[in-house]
Enzyme design. Structure first.
Site, PDB file in Angstrom:
ATOM      1  N   GLY A  90      41.314  38.697  44.326  1.00  0.00           N
ATOM      2  CA  GLY A  90      40.065  39.379  44.012  1.00  0.00           C
ATOM      3  C   GLY A  90      39.431  38.853  42.749  1.00  0.00           C
ATOM      4  N   ASN A 180      38.768  51.863  39.889  1.00  0.00           N
ATOM      5  CA  ASN A 180      40.175  51.822  40.249  1.00  0.00           C
ATOM      6  C   ASN A 180      40.985  52.947  39.611  1.00  0.00           C
ATOM      7  OD1 ASN A 180      39.261  49.937  38.093  1.00  0.00           O
ATOM      8  ND2 ASN A 180      41.442  49.866  37.605  1.00  0.00           N
ATOM      9  N   GLN A 208      38.759  48.283  45.552  1.00  0.00           N
ATOM     10  CA  GLN A 208      39.383  49.581  45.771  1.00  0.00           C
ATOM     11  C   GLN A 208      38.779  50.344  46.951  1.00  0.00           C
ATOM     12  OE1 GLN A 208      42.025  50.898  44.645  1.00  0.00           O
ATOM     13  NE2 GLN A 208      42.499  49.585  42.916  1.00  0.00           N
ATOM     14  N   GLY A 229      43.076  41.724  49.673  1.00  0.00           N
ATOM     15  CA  GLY A 229      44.105  41.982  50.664  1.00  0.00           C
ATOM     16  C   GLY A 229      45.148  42.997  50.251  1.00  0.00           C
ATOM     17  N   HIS A 230      45.699  42.879  49.049  1.00  0.00           N
ATOM     18  CA  HIS A 230      46.839  43.732  48.714  1.00  0.00           C
ATOM     19  C   HIS A 230      46.439  45.171  48.394  1.00  0.00           C
ATOM     20  CE1 HIS A 230      46.888  44.308  44.218  1.00  0.00           C
ATOM     21  NE2 HIS A 230      46.040  43.297  44.261  1.00  0.00           N
ATOM     22  N   THR A 266      43.446  23.308  51.084  1.00  0.00           N
ATOM     23  CA  THR A 266      43.880  23.639  52.438  1.00  0.00           C
ATOM     24  C   THR A 266      44.160  25.130  52.542  1.00  0.00           C
ATOM     25  OG1 THR A 266      44.861  21.454  52.687  1.00  0.00           O
ATOM     26  CG2 THR A 266      45.591  23.152  54.221  1.00  0.00           C
ATOM     27  N   CYS A 354      50.458  50.082  26.798  1.00  0.00           N
ATOM     28  CA  CYS A 354      51.419  50.141  25.709  1.00  0.00           C
ATOM     29  C   CYS A 354      51.434  48.801  24.990  1.00  0.00           C
ATOM     30  CB  CYS A 354      52.804  50.474  26.245  1.00  0.00           C
ATOM     31  SG  CYS A 354      54.050  50.681  24.962  1.00  0.00           S
TER      32      CYS A 354
END
Length: 441
Positions: A90, A180, A208, A229-230, A266, A354
């Site tokens: 993304g 998000n 999202q 995708g994820h 490719t 953090c």
């Protein structure tokens, strides 16, 4: 609409050995790979290994798989297959959209100063790209504020574009469809109208939103749109950029001319096939009412937390226009990271970062005007394809118990405690009964 099923162990794409514990409520961070998606990709790892650019028989299968995936992704967002460009992430798609449009505009209008209009709560992929364009190309970047719900004002976009600029200066507006952290859905339609009225292109990061809520690029008015995708049950390492026909872009990766010359290299056929299958499954889920189901789960979770911790739970983000699966709340008197550490049976996120042992409030929540205490108290809970009502009830019980234990250990009151600017729980609290003490795990 027809669905091509590749049934996994549970018949619903659930990964084999899905643990169920801890309860996974971090779907906005990443999704598991649906077994049907994995099966769609598997033949292209070994059996159909050919280069899709090869003219012989070994290239035909991979080439057809890419063409099918292009149709599947296009169908999810209401685009034409030829308007889909596959990328490796993304972040890459965002850069191809913004940097690509800016450099193409500068090539068409040499000597002009390009402009990018975005918002302070954008994803770092967009903000970092804008910073690089400022450094290397002298681009004028405007970062617009958001209101207390995290929403941008379309009039502010129009005002920014109306400011004097050098003649023929190319302009790009980049606004995410859904945040998000809070799930806030931006008013993209009016923003598109403002952009186009001033001759600017509109890029929408839909990482999202894609698969969680219906998207039609024509109705949105998007010229460029990112799909990842994820975030929708495909593997990591593949994404797509919608490029409206006739939109000029400068490539990010130069080389052999793949993906209409916009993204050389490719193609990773297996991952592209996976993204296509994921898009097809998401389209089916939306047509089958997944948005309503997720909304019910989200509101049930909020209702149970608000009932178990009266007066201590504050919703961060708009009460209405947000993703159906996303709940961002602050619980008074706690830090979000402490709460999640005390509830190991729930896997979720905070918006804080953090650094050297010091927790820093989320920039998104800070930009919305939340004070440091409330921003550090925030937790993001995001449901998904395999979240059940039992999962929601278990998570609510564990989070509420952890909040009570932490407050008691610190000598803080466990009865109603006011958060800054807190309103009483709304009707979402009615979506689920108050958890009984004996049910808490």
């Amino acid at each position: 609409m027809e669905r091509q099923d590749h049934f996994g162990t549970a018949g619903d794409g659930r990964p084999a050995g899905w643990p169920g514990e801890p309860v996974y409520l971090d779907y906005n961070a990443t999704t598991p790979v649906d077994t049907r998606v994995a099966e769609a990709a598997r033949p292209y790892w070994d059996q159909w290994f050919g280069n899709p650019s090869s003219d012989h028989a070994y290239g035909a299968g991979p080439r057809q798989a890419i063409a099918l995936a292009r149709k599947q992704v296009a169908a999810l967002i209401g685009a034409a297959p030829g308007e889909i460009v596959f990328t490796g992430s993304g972040s890459e798609a965002d850069q191809l959209a913004i940097r690509g449009a800016v450099l193409a505009g500068l090539r068409a209008a040499p000597g002009s100063t390009a402009r990018v209009i975005t918002q302070v709560t954008e994803h770092p992929a967009v903000l970092a790209c804008c910073e690089a364009l400022e450094r290397w190309h002298g681009v004028q970047v405007t970062r617009l504020p958001v209101d207390s719900s995290g929403l941008i004002d379309p009039e502010a976009v129009a005002d920014a574009l109306a400011r004097p600029a050098r003649a023929q200066a190319p302009a790009v507006v980049s606004v995410m469809l859904a945040n998000n952290e809070t799930g806030a859905l931006q008013p993209v339609g009016p923003i598109a109208d403002a952009a186009h009225e001033h001759g600017a292109l509109l890029h929408v990061d839909a990482a999202q939103a894609a698969g969680k809520t219906g998207i039609d690029v024509t109705a949105l008015g998007a010229d460029l749109l990112t799909v990842v995708g994820h975030k929708m049950y495909a593997p990591k390492g593949v994404a797509a950029l919608y490029v409206r026909a006739g939109t000029a872009l400068e490539p990010v990766i130069y080389g052999g001319g793949q993906e209409r010359g916009l993204r050389a290299g490719t193609e990773n056929v297996a991952l592209i096939a996976a993204l296509g299958a994921a898009a097809e499954l998401s389209r089916y889920d939306l047509a089958s009412g997944s948005e309503s189901r997720l909304t019910g789960l989200r509101d049930r979770l909020y209702g149970r937390l608000a009932a178990a911790l009266p007066g201590r739970v504050e919703l961060n983000g708009p009460p209405g226009r947000r993703l159906p699966n996303t709940l961002n709340v602050s619980i008074a008197g706690l830090h979000g990271y402490e709460l999640l550490a005390a509830a190991p049976g729930v896997a979720a996120s905070t918006g804080s970062a953090c650094h050297s042992g010091q927790h820093v409030p989320s920039p998104v929540l800070t930009a919305m005007g939340l004070d440091e205490a409330r921003a550090l108290a925030a937790v993001r809970l995001s449901a998904g394809r395999w979240t059940t009502e039992a999962d929601i009830d278990t998570a609510a019980d564990q989070l509420a118990d952890a909040a009570i234990r932490l407050a008691e250990a610190a000598g803080r009151p466990t009865a109603p405690t006011a958060l800054s600017g807190m309103a009483p729980p709304d009707q979402e609290a009615l979506h689920g009964p108050a958890p009984r003490h004996e049910d808490r795990r």
